[in-house]
Design a protein around this motif. Structure first.
Motif, PDB file in Angstrom:
ATOM      1  N   ILE A   1       0.839  -1.203   0.000  1.00 36.62           N
ATOM      2  CA  ILE A   1       0.000   0.000   0.000  1.00 36.62           C
ATOM      3  C   ILE A   1       0.872   1.250   0.000  1.00 36.62           C
ATOM      4  N   ALA A   2       1.891   1.249   0.856  1.00 35.03           N
ATOM      5  CA  ALA A   2       2.782   2.411   0.948  1.00 35.03           C
ATOM      6  C   ALA A   2       3.486   2.671  -0.379  1.00 35.03           C
ATOM      7  N   GLN A   3       3.960   1.600  -1.025  1.00 33.07           N
ATOM      8  CA  GLN A   3       4.678   1.762  -2.292  1.00 33.07           C
ATOM      9  C   GLN A   3       3.749   2.241  -3.404  1.00 33.07           C
ATOM     10  N   ILE A   4       2.520   1.731  -3.419  1.00 30.50           N
ATOM     11  CA  ILE A   4       1.551   2.179  -4.429  1.00 30.50           C
ATOM     12  C   ILE A   4       1.242   3.662  -4.249  1.00 30.50           C
TER      13      ILE A   4
ATOM     14  N   GLU B   1       0.397   9.786  -8.236  1.00 23.88           N
ATOM     15  CA  GLU B   1       0.467  11.248  -8.222  1.00 23.88           C
ATOM     16  C   GLU B   1      -0.791  11.864  -7.614  1.00 23.88           C
ATOM     17  N   LYS B   2      -1.775  11.030  -7.317  1.00 19.63           N
ATOM     18  CA  LYS B   2      -3.013  11.543  -6.735  1.00 19.63           C
ATOM     19  C   LYS B   2      -3.443  10.637  -5.585  1.00 19.63           C
ATOM     20  N   SER B   3      -4.396  11.118  -4.826  1.00 22.29           N
ATOM     21  CA  SER B   3      -4.934  10.318  -3.731  1.00 22.29           C
ATOM     22  C   SER B   3      -5.819   9.217  -4.307  1.00 22.29           C
ATOM     23  N   LEU B   4      -5.530   7.966  -3.978  1.00 15.52           N
ATOM     24  CA  LEU B   4      -6.245   6.833  -4.556  1.00 15.52           C
ATOM     25  C   LEU B   4      -7.571   6.601  -3.836  1.00 15.52           C
TER      26      LEU B   4
END
Length: 647
Positions: A518-521, A526-529
């Motif tokens: 999760i952290a790596q993704i 470039e935006k909040s998922l």
């Protein structure tokens, strides 16, 4: 078959060639909606389409149940197949050369794949031969047996691909070897012919038998069951163990039953081929049969893939042999049942009938009523203890009581054990209510004595958390935090801040993996998922890394139970963080207790005092954390995590 470690290049090429629309559209009726396609989700019942397929992203996602992934994941979830099995199947479909990480195994893998494909072909052709022979003059007796004695319609005979093996010793041999030119060695490996003990040559394994094809879960024929039409023994003869067929790992008609098992959330296991056929014909399709062996752990694991509630009903014959078969099956899987991994029930049809015989004079609705009332397996076993016993005699009453205690000892769940102690006491009392309390107390004493003896070998009871409860507490807390993180983007920072403030981390390996990904993704993005994008990204990562997702795949979707946590995120976050810290406190307290016990108080008084104070402080803090964990929703409705007084 060898399970290879497939080379990443092969996996990548399969993913590039496998088109998500082509694969999904074979199983789901899709309609275009903009650039995507929608349809009814195959993973849960719905009336309004919420299942979306994106050819652009080569991904699917269901907004109803949360199922998501690429083409490989779709087949894995739908067919309950392993990652390697699906990749190999798609590689064959899209003509992708298979490479493995162990080059020395590549040749053996290719040999096995080639052998299996040839055996599948031989068995399919043999099935056609048997079906054809059933319609010939020599098959008239077998056809009459099916239609007149078994009352089967033509469509049922065709659906189960029933056939007839003629009487001749080399009829099938001549057809497959002499006419179709298959090597005799391969036909032997398919289990269809047997080498003669004296001289050269082979003879047909199945002769003058009604032939019932056995399929694997994907619908491929892997063997046969042959029923004798005369006096020849055995009455039923199965194919031998082959490269494709393993009797102890195969369930008859699983390929036809698996979808119904999922929809009914229940699997019925019967003894005979014709029990299955009769029930399917009556519209009860969530039925399979074991192949003359006790239901094995392997077979149970196959079944529970398809039922969410893990409910399995054994409907064996109610005669002596059938009851023994049920007892053997219970013996094989009782550990899973006691632990609650499966919900096991036993159905005995009245008058000792089997399902096939029952349906001759009764309706499918009558059978469904029997299913609803099928007793829990422990109830069935307790009732079995009473058969033929006169509880008014001291000796027989004591014998039954002793047997009951042996059953009760194995029940780990305290509430369930208490229920059955009371139930057994009522049975033993023979309607004398004044004895129930006394008998229950006696049973409880015997069961408690057993657990006390077991407890001598367990960790000291002064722990606030046992080893099992520690693991359970961690699992539950970490699952809830991850679920809220995935489905409630607005609370993600709250979770991160709460963990960092207490210097806590995820302890379980599969949760650490997920948290790290999760952290790596999020770093790459470039935006909040949002929820959908994050879950889709995680599905893709898991597939690329060949990570076993079964340990946390349930986090990707919500049901009526897990939605409760999402409705009260502040409470759940606070309680979960307190739970994780409780486990850490327990470890610190245990270490201090160990060191205190090893300290010479007379010589090291200050050090002993230090350890004692730490033990006391950790114990008090654990009780405070317990209070936090037990806080009710109304106490926290307006309290943010930042307001938690945990210092």
């Amino acid at each position: 078959m060898l399970t290879p470690r497939i080379h990443p290049e092969t996996i990548e090429e399969v993913k590039e060639r496998a088109d998500i629309y082509d694969i999904v559209s074979e199983k789901v009726s899709l309609k275009r909606r903009g650039k995507d396609f929608v349809g009814l989700c195959p993973f849960h019942d719905e009336k309004t389409p919420s299942f979306t397929v994106s050819p652009t992203k080569q991904m699917f996602y269901c907004f109803g149940c949360g199922a998501a992934g690429n083409a490989i994941k779709f087949i894995m979830d739908l067919d309950k197949s392993s990652f390697s099995e699906v990749v190999l199947e798609l590689a064959k479909r899209y003509q992708v050369p298979v490479k493995t990480l162990e080059p020395e195994k590549r040749q053996e893998l290719q040999r096995q794949i080639s052998l299996r494909e040839q055996l599948y072909e031989i068995l399919a052709i043999a099935t056609g031969f048997y079906q054809y022979t059933l319609r010939q003059p020599e098959g008239i007796q077998a056809l009459d047996y099916l239609k007149l004695k078994r009352n089967l319609k033509e469509n049922t005979i065709q659906y189960f691909q029933l056939g007839y093996a003629p009487q001749g010793w080399e009829t099938l041999y001549d057809y497959l070897v002499e006419q179709k030119h298959f090597p005799a060695e391969l036909v032997e490996q398919a289990g269809l012919i047997v080498p003669r003990k004296t001289g050269n040559g082979y003879y047909d394994r199945f002769r003058d038998r009604l032939m019932i094809p056995i399929h694997d879960s994907q619908g491929k024929i892997i063997g046969f069951g042959g029923r004798s039409l005369g006096d020849e023994l055995p009455k039923y003869l199965n194919s031998p163990e082959t490269e494709l067929f393993d009797k102890g790992k195969t369930l008859f008609a699983l390929d036809k039953a698996k979808n119904a098992i999922g929809k009914q959330d229940q699997a019925i296991v019967v003894e005979g081929y014709f029990d299955v056929i009769a029930l399917h014909t009556a519209g009860i399709e969530n039925v399979v049969a074991s192949l003359g062996t006790a239901l094995s752990l392997n077979q149970v694991r196959q079944l529970v893939r398809y039922t969410e509630s893990k409910q399995i009903i054994l409907n064996f014959d109610a005669d002596v042999a059938g009851n023994k078969a049920a007892e053997r099956a219970i013996g094989e899987i009782e550990d899973l049942a006691y632990q609650g991994y499966i919900n096991l029930r036993i159905l005995n049809i009245p008058s000792g009938k089997d399902p096939d015989e029952f349906l001759i004079h009764n309706s499918a609705e009558d059978y469904q009523k029997l299913l609803v009332n099928a007793p829990f397996w422990i109830d069935w076993q307790i009732q079995r203890l009473l058969i033929g016993k006169n509880l008014e005699t001291v000796s027989q009453s004591q014998q039954v009581s002793k047997q009951m205690v042996e059953l009760l000892k194995k029940i780990e769940n305290g509430m369930q054990r208490t229920h059955y102690i009371q139930y057994c006491a009522e049975l033993l009392s023979q309607g004398q209510n004044r004895l129930v309390s006394l008998l229950a107390k006696n049973l409880q004493t015997q069961v408690n004595q057993h657990h006390l003896e077991i407890g001598k070998n367990k960790p000291s009871s002064d722990n606030l958390l046992s080893i099992n409860s520690e693991r359970s507490l961690l699992e539950e807390a970490e699952v809830k935090l991850l679920r809220i993180y995935l489905h409630c983007p607005e609370y993600r920072l709250t979770i991160v801040d709460g963990l960092e403030a207490r210097d806590l981390q995820f302890s379980l390996a599969h949760h650490r993996f997920l948290w790290r990904e999760i952290a790596q993704i999020e770093e790459r993005s470039e935006k909040s998922l949002d929820t959908v994008d994050l879950i889709l990204e995680l599905q893709q990562v898991c597939l690329e890394k060949n990570q076993q997702t079964k340990q946390f795949y349930h986090l990707f979707y919500l049901d009526e139970h897990t939605e409760i946590d999402i409705c009260r995120p502040q409470l759940v976050i606070r309680s979960s963080i307190a739970s994780i810290e409780t486990v850490i406190c327990q470890k610190r307290r245990d270490m201090a207790l160990k060191l205190w016990g090893e300290t010479d108080i007379a010589q090291q008084q200050n050090l002993a005092q230090k350890y004692y104070q730490q033990i006391d402080a950790e114990t008090k803090w654990m009780w405070e954390l317990k209070r936090i964990r037990d806080t009710q929703f109304h106490d926290l409705i307006s309290v943010p995590l930042g307001g938690m007084n945990m210092n």
